[in-house]
Design an enzyme around this catalytic site. Structure first.
Site, PDB file in Angstrom:
ATOM      1  N   SER A  11      29.670 -48.923 -28.878  1.00 28.45           N
ATOM      2  CA  SER A  11      30.928 -49.439 -29.420  1.00 28.45           C
ATOM      3  C   SER A  11      30.865 -50.953 -29.281  1.00 28.45           C
ATOM      4  CB  SER A  11      32.129 -48.878 -28.649  1.00 28.45           C
ATOM      5  OG  SER A  11      33.327 -49.456 -29.111  1.00 28.45           O
ATOM      6  N   ARG A  12      30.876 -51.657 -30.411  1.00 24.09           N
ATOM      7  CA  ARG A  12      30.599 -53.095 -30.386  1.00 24.09           C
ATOM      8  C   ARG A  12      31.786 -53.950 -29.963  1.00 24.09           C
ATOM      9  NH1 ARG A  12      27.909 -51.330 -35.208  1.00 24.09           N
ATOM     10  NH2 ARG A  12      25.682 -51.141 -34.809  1.00 24.09           N
ATOM     11  N   ILE A  13      33.006 -53.459 -30.145  1.00 24.34           N
ATOM     12  CA  ILE A  13      34.169 -54.290 -29.797  1.00 24.34           C
ATOM     13  C   ILE A  13      35.185 -53.575 -28.917  1.00 24.34           C
ATOM     14  CG2 ILE A  13      34.005 -55.726 -31.858  1.00 24.34           C
ATOM     15  CD1 ILE A  13      36.200 -54.063 -33.123  1.00 24.34           C
TER      16      ILE A  13
END
Length: 503
Positions: free
Chosen positions: A363-365
């Site tokens: 999950s990048r953010i």
């Protein structure tokens, strides 16, 4: 003579007030009809994506605009559409009704009801194709969207306004994760939309029944394009869903939308394109297949206060073949989204549910929007699991292992068992914090593997009665004093459980 003057003046007044009104109806003629595609001529001024109407009432979308003819994608029955039959412009683009009256309803992508709850009356319609909000209209993602799945909320958290892909082979639990996320939004002021794309009616009926039994249908809209529908209906389904979501987001509300699944959506677009004789490229998909999904998913975001302040969180689902994520559609959508949850068939088959692959998921953010308590306690969980998966691959060869390696394996097995979760059983963030503490402190390794789920139930029931549990609910972080108190209580509960304690 007086009568004649009056008559003449009356005629003059009528002539003066006469207004010529001419209604232009632009009409074309069908050249050919085949497999839900019509080629028509004569619609010189038709717009791209304009709705056209046939003599039998069937609607279509003007898709290919050529110099001599128009390629039309049909949205209804075409048995009685024949060569040389008329087709008319409506001068309106494809639109759908929006608003709160859609909550609790099952509709098709044109806004027609598919349930038995009566007609949908709405005066607000929005075009299904709209530009995504620009950079200056957006805000940073900083509020968590809790899915209720421990593995996701702790290791791959999702924020409101994020786009998180759920990817994996068929029958690995992709839809279950999305449905659990919808159920977990109860009481959290999040409206939900489930877009069913090309699924069997029996599968859809089971999903609707599940949401109804969980009392989640009352804040959910279901948009349906079934497997038996024409490619045109399947194609517009996700755009109709995101249009409904945008109206709520612009009014300051938070929305969760699930696209299940975009693989079938890509299939329908490929079918339409091939029938319209568009040039094909890799895997027979047309050249604009990337734009197909980017213009859809870019509409999911968090808006700033000036533009409404709402958010659209998207959970697109993609099906893979033999766990291969390097094929065309998966790689395209991975590059568009803000992370992916990769579900492995091998993990599912050994009973690890949800079967999320820790190494390939990200999950990048989401961590920027994660609950501070969860964020503090979840820092070590990925490390423990990574060590376990690395070491366990060597252990299968039966070689002698040192004490440290054995400890890593045993701790990893305990964590995997603890993270197993049944369908339709979302876990609150405070209970997730308690589970994370068991992992973080390594106290879970004191419980036998076969008794871990039983202990988890006992532990959570007892912890709810403690003062520290209520303190954590109100605090934004866990300090050393609270951590020490948690450890003391947990060790005591472990001893009681071993002595036959019951929840």
């Amino acid at each position: 003579m007086v009568k004649d003057d009056k008559f003449i003046s009356l005629i003059k007044a009528k002539i003066k007030s006469y207004e010529s009104k001419i209604n232009f109806i632009e009409e074309g003629r069908v050249i050919s009809v085949n497999d839900g595609i019509v080629i028509a001529s004569g619609l010189t001024n038709v717009m791209s994506n304009e709705i056209v109407k046939f003599e039998n009432g069937t609607l279509g979308i003007a898709f290919n605009l050529e110099a001599t003819h128009v390629g039309i994608v049909l949205l209804g029955k075409y048995d009685d559409i024949q060569e040389d039959s008329p087709v008319y412009r409506t001068k309106t683009v494809a639109s759908i009704c929006v608003g709160d009256h859609l909550l609790g309803r099952v509709i098709d992508p044109l806004g027609k009801p598919l349930d038995d709850k009566g007609k949908i009356t709405s005066h607000t319609f929005k075009p299904i194709e709209q530009l995504a909000p620009g950079v200056m209209m957006r805000s940073s993602v900083d509020v968590p969207l809790e899915t209720g799945t421990v593995m996701i909320d702790t290791m791959f958290p999702i924020g409101r306004g994020q786009r998180e892909l759920i990817i994996g082979d068929r029958q690995t639990g992709k839809t279950s994760i999305a449905i659990d996320a919808i159920i977990n939004q109860k009481g959290k002021n999040v409206k939900c939309i489930y877009v069913s794309i090309g699924q069997k009616n029996s599968t859809l009926a089971r999903i609707i029944n599940t949401l109804e039994n969980a009392k989640a249908l009352e804040y959910t809209t279901i948009v349906v394009a079934s497997a038996s529908d024409l490619s045109g209906i399947i194609y517009i389904a996700p755009y109709s869903g995101i249009t409904i979501a945008e109206e709520w987001a612009k009014n300051g509300e938070d929305v969760l939308i699930v696209f299940d699944d975009l693989t079938k959506h890509a299939f329908s677009y490929r079918t339409m394109s091939l029938l319209l004789h568009r040039p094909s490229g890799r895997e027979a998909y047309p050249g604009d297949i990337f734009y197909l999904h980017s213009r859809l998913l870019e509409r999911a975001c968090k808006l700033n206060k000036k533009n409404g302040g709402g958010s659209i969180t998207a959970l697109p689902i993609v099906e893979t073949q033999n766990s291969d994520i390097s094929t065309y559609i998966p790689t395209n959508i991975i590059s568009i989204t803000d992370g992916q949850l990769f579900l492995q068939t091998s993990l599912f088959n050994i009973g690890q549910k949800p079967a999320i692959d820790v190494g390939l998921s990200v999950s990048r953010i989401g961590s920027a929007a994660q609950n501070q308590v969860i964020k503090t306690l979840s820092k070590s969980i990925k490390i423990y699991l990574s060590e376990y998966y690395d070491v366990s691959s060597f252990a299968q060869f039966g070689t002698d292992l040192d004490e440290n390696t054995v400890a890593i394996i045993e701790n990893g097995k305990s964590i995997v068992e603890l993270l197993k979760q049944k369908n339709l059983a979302p876990v609150s963030w405070i209970n997730q914090a308690m589970i994370l503490f068991l992992i973080n402190s390594k106290l879970i390794s004191k419980i036998e593997i076969n008794s871990i789920k039983e202990f988890e139930h006992f532990y959570l029931e007892k912890m709810k009665l403690t003062k520290v549990y209520k303190t954590i609910l109100q605090k934004v972080k866990i300090d050393d004093a609270i951590y020490a108190e948690l450890k003391e209580i947990t060790e005591d509960l472990i001893e009681k459980f071993k002595k036959g304690g019951k929840a």
